[in-house]
Design a protein around this motif. Structure first.
Motif, PDB file in Angstrom:
ATOM      1  N   ALA A   1       0.835  -1.206   0.000  1.00 47.43           N
ATOM      2  CA  ALA A   1       0.000   0.000   0.000  1.00 47.43           C
ATOM      3  C   ALA A   1       0.869   1.255   0.000  1.00 47.43           C
ATOM      4  N   TYR A   2       1.966   1.211   0.744  1.00 49.15           N
ATOM      5  CA  TYR A   2       2.891   2.349   0.775  1.00 49.15           C
ATOM      6  C   TYR A   2       3.443   2.646  -0.621  1.00 49.15           C
ATOM      7  N   LEU A   3       3.796   1.578  -1.354  1.00 44.95           N
ATOM      8  CA  LEU A   3       4.325   1.745  -2.707  1.00 44.95           C
ATOM      9  C   LEU A   3       3.248   2.188  -3.694  1.00 44.95           C
ATOM     10  N   LEU A   4       1.985   1.911  -3.345  1.00 48.93           N
ATOM     11  CA  LEU A   4       0.866   2.258  -4.236  1.00 48.93           C
ATOM     12  C   LEU A   4       0.128   3.511  -3.782  1.00 48.93           C
ATOM     13  N   GLY A   5       0.826   4.343  -3.030  1.00 46.33           N
ATOM     14  CA  GLY A   5       0.239   5.622  -2.623  1.00 46.33           C
ATOM     15  C   GLY A   5      -0.827   5.503  -1.557  1.00 46.33           C
ATOM     16  N   GLY A   6      -0.747   4.462  -0.729  1.00 43.50           N
ATOM     17  CA  GLY A   6      -1.699   4.310   0.369  1.00 43.50           C
ATOM     18  C   GLY A   6      -3.007   3.650  -0.015  1.00 43.50           C
TER      19      GLY A   6
ATOM     20  N   ILE B   1     -20.790 -13.007   2.136  1.00 47.68           N
ATOM     21  CA  ILE B   1     -21.783 -12.045   2.642  1.00 47.68           C
ATOM     22  C   ILE B   1     -21.479 -11.669   4.083  1.00 47.68           C
ATOM     23  N   SER B   2     -20.912 -12.601   4.827  1.00 46.03           N
ATOM     24  CA  SER B   2     -20.715 -12.412   6.269  1.00 46.03           C
ATOM     25  C   SER B   2     -19.371 -11.803   6.640  1.00 46.03           C
ATOM     26  N   PHE B   3     -18.387 -11.860   5.734  1.00 45.73           N
ATOM     27  CA  PHE B   3     -17.029 -11.449   6.074  1.00 45.73           C
ATOM     28  C   PHE B   3     -16.633 -10.138   5.396  1.00 45.73           C
ATOM     29  N   PRO B   4     -15.516  -9.534   5.840  1.00 45.01           N
ATOM     30  CA  PRO B   4     -15.092  -8.248   5.280  1.00 45.01           C
ATOM     31  C   PRO B   4     -14.923  -8.279   3.768  1.00 45.01           C
ATOM     32  N   SER B   5     -15.178  -7.144   3.131  1.00 39.49           N
ATOM     33  CA  SER B   5     -15.092  -7.047   1.672  1.00 39.49           C
ATOM     34  C   SER B   5     -13.704  -7.390   1.150  1.00 39.49           C
ATOM     35  N   ALA B   6     -12.677  -7.123   1.963  1.00 36.17           N
ATOM     36  CA  ALA B   6     -11.308  -7.413   1.524  1.00 36.17           C
ATOM     37  C   ALA B   6     -11.125  -8.901   1.224  1.00 36.17           C
ATOM     38  N   LEU B   7     -11.806  -9.776   1.983  1.00 36.71           N
ATOM     39  CA  LEU B   7     -11.708 -11.213   1.731  1.00 36.71           C
ATOM     40  C   LEU B   7     -12.372 -11.574   0.402  1.00 36.71           C
ATOM     41  N   SER B   8     -13.519 -10.959   0.135  1.00 35.44           N
ATOM     42  CA  SER B   8     -14.194 -11.204  -1.144  1.00 35.44           C
ATOM     43  C   SER B   8     -13.333 -10.704  -2.294  1.00 35.44           C
ATOM     44  N   LEU B   9     -12.681  -9.566  -2.092  1.00 37.19           N
ATOM     45  CA  LEU B   9     -11.790  -9.024  -3.119  1.00 37.19           C
ATOM     46  C   LEU B   9     -10.653  -9.995  -3.389  1.00 37.19           C
ATOM     47  N   TYR B  10     -10.074 -10.545  -2.322  1.00 31.72           N
ATOM     48  CA  TYR B  10      -9.012 -11.546  -2.470  1.00 31.72           C
ATOM     49  C   TYR B  10      -9.520 -12.745  -3.268  1.00 31.72           C
ATOM     50  N   TRP B  11     -10.715 -13.225  -2.949  1.00 37.45           N
ATOM     51  CA  TRP B  11     -11.247 -14.424  -3.600  1.00 37.45           C
ATOM     52  C   TRP B  11     -11.555 -14.168  -5.071  1.00 37.45           C
ATOM     53  N   VAL B  12     -12.143 -12.996  -5.370  1.00 36.57           N
ATOM     54  CA  VAL B  12     -12.492 -12.667  -6.760  1.00 36.57           C
ATOM     55  C   VAL B  12     -11.232 -12.565  -7.619  1.00 36.57           C
ATOM     56  N   VAL B  13     -10.225 -11.841  -7.116  1.00 36.20           N
ATOM     57  CA  VAL B  13      -8.975 -11.682  -7.874  1.00 36.20           C
ATOM     58  C   VAL B  13      -8.296 -13.041  -8.054  1.00 36.20           C
ATOM     59  N   GLY B  14      -8.285 -13.842  -6.980  1.00 38.03           N
ATOM     60  CA  GLY B  14      -7.680 -15.171  -7.067  1.00 38.03           C
ATOM     61  C   GLY B  14      -8.398 -16.052  -8.078  1.00 38.03           C
ATOM     62  N   ASN B  15      -9.729 -15.966  -8.117  1.00 35.75           N
ATOM     63  CA  ASN B  15     -10.496 -16.754  -9.081  1.00 35.75           C
ATOM     64  C   ASN B  15     -10.207 -16.336 -10.515  1.00 35.75           C
ATOM     65  N   ILE B  16     -10.122 -15.028 -10.745  1.00 35.26           N
ATOM     66  CA  ILE B  16      -9.811 -14.540 -12.093  1.00 35.26           C
ATOM     67  C   ILE B  16      -8.440 -15.048 -12.525  1.00 35.26           C
TER      68      ILE B  16
ATOM     69  N   ILE C   1      -4.995  -6.516  -3.981  1.00 37.86           N
ATOM     70  CA  ILE C   1      -4.979  -7.137  -5.315  1.00 37.86           C
ATOM     71  C   ILE C   1      -3.572  -7.604  -5.662  1.00 37.86           C
ATOM     72  N   VAL C   2      -2.573  -6.739  -5.418  1.00 36.67           N
ATOM     73  CA  VAL C   2      -1.178  -7.081  -5.723  1.00 36.67           C
ATOM     74  C   VAL C   2      -0.709  -8.245  -4.862  1.00 36.67           C
ATOM     75  N   VAL C   3      -1.022  -8.209  -3.561  1.00 38.48           N
ATOM     76  CA  VAL C   3      -0.613  -9.284  -2.654  1.00 38.48           C
ATOM     77  C   VAL C   3      -1.292 -10.600  -3.038  1.00 38.48           C
ATOM     78  N   THR C   4      -2.555 -10.512  -3.445  1.00 40.73           N
ATOM     79  CA  THR C   4      -3.274 -11.711  -3.893  1.00 40.73           C
ATOM     80  C   THR C   4      -2.574 -12.348  -5.087  1.00 40.73           C
ATOM     81  N   ILE C   5      -2.173 -11.520  -6.046  1.00 41.41           N
ATOM     82  CA  ILE C   5      -1.487 -12.034  -7.239  1.00 41.41           C
ATOM     83  C   ILE C   5      -0.141 -12.643  -6.851  1.00 41.41           C
TER      84      ILE C   5
END
Length: 258
Positions: free
Chosen positions: A52-57, A216-231, A64-68
């Motif tokens: 996040a520091y390298l990506l301007g916070g 639906i029950s967990f933080p959006s960041a987890l869903s973001l991780y799963w979606v990016v990982g699936n793609i 997304i980057v860490v997931t990849i």
């Protein structure tokens, strides 16, 4: 089939158990002790913050980057899973023949069926449980993400697009995307085997439903991780199984024309 489903539900149960762990209320720092904190949660928290520091916070882009990066690390295992899926697909005619040969439901016949099936797997070097390994590997990472997000103030308070990373998606868009991408990924992995093994085809529908319920029950960041990982997995599967998928599509098209 039961041997494949039980480990999945077992891992899901562990996920829910650890997800509700009281430790989630304690901030994660470099001074946190314990194997889980020192080797899973803190490294993930540190990696997300550094990215996040390298990506301007921007913590959304950071996730997304860490997931990849994580997907690249476990890529050999995922490739092995995809190749195992292809090998299982190639064995379906022989497995069907064995089921027909040992169709009787008595215990002795079923034991013989299992022995012959395992001998067939060994002969072709196929591990029927290989499809479960990536899920088992990913669940500790998911739980680690959950703790890293909830126990790192900067991440939990971060926002990305329309959602707050530490909160549920208010519009349920990410959970739905997680379910859709899981379905596509499972469908690609199972391509060509649904008709030959209807029981396995159930997983194509069960997994997306379970993922949506959890997302639906967990933080959006987890869903973001799963979606990016699936793609990432969808693209990977396309390149590995692309010729087979195109051949199957061509075959279906040819059948329609007839």
């Amino acid at each position: 089939m039961k041997k494949r489903i039980l480990p999945i539900f077992g891992v899901m149960a562990v996920f829910l158990l650890l997800g509700g762990c009281s430790q989630v209320n304690k901030p994660i720092t470099s001074e946190s002790t314990g194997f889980w904190n020192e080797y899973i949660v803190y490294p993930l928290s540190w990696l997300i913050k550094e990215a996040a520091y390298l990506l301007g916070g921007n913590y959304g882009l950071s996730i997304i980057v860490v997931t990849i990066l994580i997907r690249l690390v476990i890529l050999p295992l995922m490739i092995k899973q995809t190749k195992s899926s292809k090998a299982m697909q190639a064995l379906q005619p022989e497995m069907k023949a064995l089921r027909e040969k040992y169709s009787s439901k008595d215990q002795k016949t079923q034991q013989k069926l299992q022995q012959e099936t395992m001998a067939l797997f060994q002969k072709h070097g196929v591990n029927p449980m290989a499809g479960c390994f990536p899920l088992i590997i990913q669940m500790p990472i998911l739980i680690g993400f959950y703790h890293a997000i909830m126990r790192t103030r900067e991440i939990a308070e971060g926002s990305f697009l329309w959602f707050d990373l530490g909160e549920k998606d208010p519009f349920y868009i990410l959970p739905i995307l997680a379910g859709i991408t899981t379905f596509i990924q499972q469908k690609m992995m199972m391509a060509g085997t649904e008709n030959q093994n209807p029981q396995m085809a159930m997983m194509v529908w069960m997994m997306p439903i379970m993922i949506v319920v959890f997302a639906i029950s967990f933080p959006s960041a987890l869903s973001l991780y799963w979606v990016v990982g699936n793609i990432f997995m969808i693209v990977q599967t396309y390149f590995i199984k692309g010729p087979d998928l195109r051949a199957q599509a061509t075959g279906k098209a040819g059948g329609t024309k007839k």
